[in-house]
Write an enzyme that holds these catalytic residues in place. Sequence first.
Site, PDB file in Angstrom:
ATOM      1  N   ARG A 104       0.825  -1.204   0.000  1.00 10.89           N
ATOM      2  CA  ARG A 104       0.000   0.000   0.000  1.00 10.89           C
ATOM      3  C   ARG A 104       0.866   1.264   0.000  1.00 10.89           C
ATOM      4  O   ARG A 104       1.829   1.363   0.747  1.00 10.89           O
ATOM      5  CB  ARG A 104      -0.927   0.022   1.220  1.00 10.89           C
ATOM      6  CG  ARG A 104      -1.870  -1.165   1.270  1.00 10.89           C
ATOM      7  CD  ARG A 104      -2.873  -1.059   2.389  1.00 10.89           C
ATOM      8  NE  ARG A 104      -3.755  -2.213   2.422  1.00 10.89           N
ATOM      9  CZ  ARG A 104      -4.793  -2.348   3.238  1.00 10.89           C
ATOM     10  NH1 ARG A 104      -5.072  -1.378   4.113  1.00 10.89           N
ATOM     11  NH2 ARG A 104      -5.543  -3.435   3.194  1.00 10.89           N
TER      12      ARG A 104
ATOM     13  N   ARG B  31       1.353   1.731  10.449  1.00 14.57           N
ATOM     14  CA  ARG B  31       0.961   2.087   9.085  1.00 14.57           C
ATOM     15  C   ARG B  31       2.203   2.000   8.198  1.00 14.57           C
ATOM     16  O   ARG B  31       3.104   2.822   8.298  1.00 14.57           O
ATOM     17  CB  ARG B  31       0.365   3.503   9.062  1.00 14.57           C
ATOM     18  CG  ARG B  31      -0.420   3.817   7.802  1.00 14.57           C
ATOM     19  CD  ARG B  31      -1.155   5.124   7.934  1.00 14.57           C
ATOM     20  NE  ARG B  31      -2.120   5.124   9.009  1.00 14.57           N
ATOM     21  CZ  ARG B  31      -3.344   4.583   8.919  1.00 14.57           C
ATOM     22  NH1 ARG B  31      -3.725   4.009   7.815  1.00 14.57           N
ATOM     23  NH2 ARG B  31      -4.158   4.640   9.946  1.00 14.57           N
TER      24      ARG B  31
ATOM     25  N   GLU C  56      -7.589   0.208  15.690  1.00 12.68           N
ATOM     26  CA  GLU C  56      -8.139  -0.727  14.705  1.00 12.68           C
ATOM     27  C   GLU C  56      -7.169  -1.857  14.383  1.00 12.68           C
ATOM     28  O   GLU C  56      -6.000  -1.629  14.109  1.00 12.68           O
ATOM     29  CB  GLU C  56      -8.495   0.026  13.422  1.00 12.68           C
ATOM     30  CG  GLU C  56      -9.050  -0.877  12.319  1.00 12.68           C
ATOM     31  CD  GLU C  56      -9.042  -0.218  10.962  1.00 12.68           C
ATOM     32  OE1 GLU C  56      -9.040  -0.953   9.955  1.00 12.68           O
ATOM     33  OE2 GLU C  56      -9.024   1.032  10.897  1.00 12.68           O
TER      34      GLU C  56
ATOM     35  N   SER D 299     -11.101  -4.856   9.876  1.00 13.81           N
ATOM     36  CA  SER D 299     -12.183  -4.103   9.250  1.00 13.81           C
ATOM     37  C   SER D 299     -13.069  -5.076   8.498  1.00 13.81           C
ATOM     38  O   SER D 299     -12.592  -5.820   7.635  1.00 13.81           O
ATOM     39  CB  SER D 299     -11.620  -3.051   8.295  1.00 13.81           C
ATOM     40  OG  SER D 299     -12.669  -2.335   7.668  1.00 13.81           O
TER      41      SER D 299
ATOM     42  N   ARG E   7       0.933  -5.201  12.568  1.00  9.30           N
ATOM     43  CA  ARG E   7       0.155  -4.245  13.359  1.00  9.30           C
ATOM     44  C   ARG E   7      -0.480  -4.914  14.573  1.00  9.30           C
ATOM     45  O   ARG E   7      -0.405  -4.389  15.684  1.00  9.30           O
ATOM     46  CB  ARG E   7      -0.939  -3.609  12.502  1.00  9.30           C
ATOM     47  CG  ARG E   7      -1.862  -2.702  13.315  1.00  9.30           C
ATOM     48  CD  ARG E   7      -3.048  -2.192  12.536  1.00  9.30           C
ATOM     49  NE  ARG E   7      -2.666  -1.214  11.537  1.00  9.30           N
ATOM     50  CZ  ARG E   7      -3.538  -0.433  10.903  1.00  9.30           C
ATOM     51  NH1 ARG E   7      -4.826  -0.537  11.166  1.00  9.30           N
ATOM     52  NH2 ARG E   7      -3.131   0.444  10.018  1.00  9.30           N
TER      53      ARG E   7
END
Length: 370
Positions: A206, A221, A293, A296, A334
Site C-alpha cells: 500500500r 501504518r 483498529e 475491518s 500491526r
Amino acid sequence: MKIKEILAACLLLAATGCTFTDELQVCPYSTRIEYWYAGNTFENALPAYANSLRQYLFDEEGNLLATDQMRGDSVTFWNGELPAGTEIMERFDGIDLDAARRVSGNGFYYLMGDIARLHEAVLAYARDFMIGKGFTYCIPPFMIHGNVVEGVMSQTDMDAMMYKIEGEDLYLIGTSEHSMIGRYIDQILTEDQLPQTMTSYSPCFRKEKGAHGIEERGVYRIHQFEKQEMIVVCRPEESMDWYEKLWRYSVELFRSLDIPVRQLECCSGDLADLKVKSCDIEAWSPRQQKYFEVCSCSNLGDAQARRLHIRIKGKDGKNYLAHTLNNTCVAPPRMLIAFLENNLQPDGSVVIPEVLRSYMGGTEVLVPKH
C-alpha cells in the site's frame, strides 16, 4: 430530566439497540455515533455496559458525559510507562527498522528471531482458526489486472493505495480481497455453489497516501505487511447474516489470544465507496490506554458483483447479482502491537497464549535478550 438529556438518552438507545428502561441493559458491542448539540460534534465510542442513563447526560457546558471502557473484556492498566510495540520487539532483537530504512525507506521492516516466528505463528493460527469455521484456505495471485482493481474499489481508493507495475497491466494487491473477489469476474454461479467461504493469505502492498501517511518509526501504518483474510460470496438475502458472523469471528479469535477487543459500527459518513455496512474491530492498547483498529469487516452488497459481473443463476433460470463480503482475520505486524502489549509481563517477558503454543514449538514464554 431536561430535554437535551432525553434526546441524548434516546440517541444512545437507538444506537445500541437497548430498550428504554430505568437502566440500560447489557448490549454486547459498542457503536460509533456522532452527537450534534449547540453546534458542537461529539464522537464517542459507547460502552455496552451502562449502569444508568445519568452516565450519558450532558454537563453544564454542553459536553456529553460518556466513558470509553470495555464492556465485558477485562483490560490492563499499567502504573508505569509501557514501552511501545516496536520497543518491545527491539528488546527481543526482533525488529530492525534502521536497516529496512537504508534498504527500502520508511514503512518497511526486518522481523527476526522470536518476533518473526511469532508473526508466522499468528498467521498460521488464524488460518487454522478459519478452516475450523468451514472456510477454504487459498493463496491468491499477488498481482492483478487493472479491470479487476476497478471492479473491487473506487478510483479514489485505487490512487491512494495501489502500486502499478511499470509497463504492465498489473497492480500489486493491497489486500487479498482484491484477487479473491476478482476470481469470480464474469462468472455465473449456481445457488447450490453458494456461499463461497474462503480464508486467504497474502502479502499486502500500500502507498498509504493521505492524512495518515507512513510512520517514521513503527509498524502500525506501513507499505508492506502480511494478512489472513475472510472472503464470502453469497446470495443477497444471506449477506447481512454473514456480516454478523464475520466480525464475530474476529472478536472470538482475538479473545482467544488474550487481547481485549471491541466492535465499532461505522456511521454512513465513514463508509468507503461501494460499502453497504462496515465495522472495525479494535484492540486495547495498555500503553495508550485506548483502542486501535486491527480488523475491518465490510458488506459490499452487489457493488463489486455489478462491476465484475458476478452473477447467480436462480432456480427459475434467471440471473441475479451476488453479494460480496470481506473481513480481516489478522494483519501482523500491526496486530502484534496489541499482542505484545497485552501479554507483556512486569519482568519484560511475553506470555504465549495456550492456543498459540503449538505454533511456537511449545514455547510458553518469550524472554527478552536485553
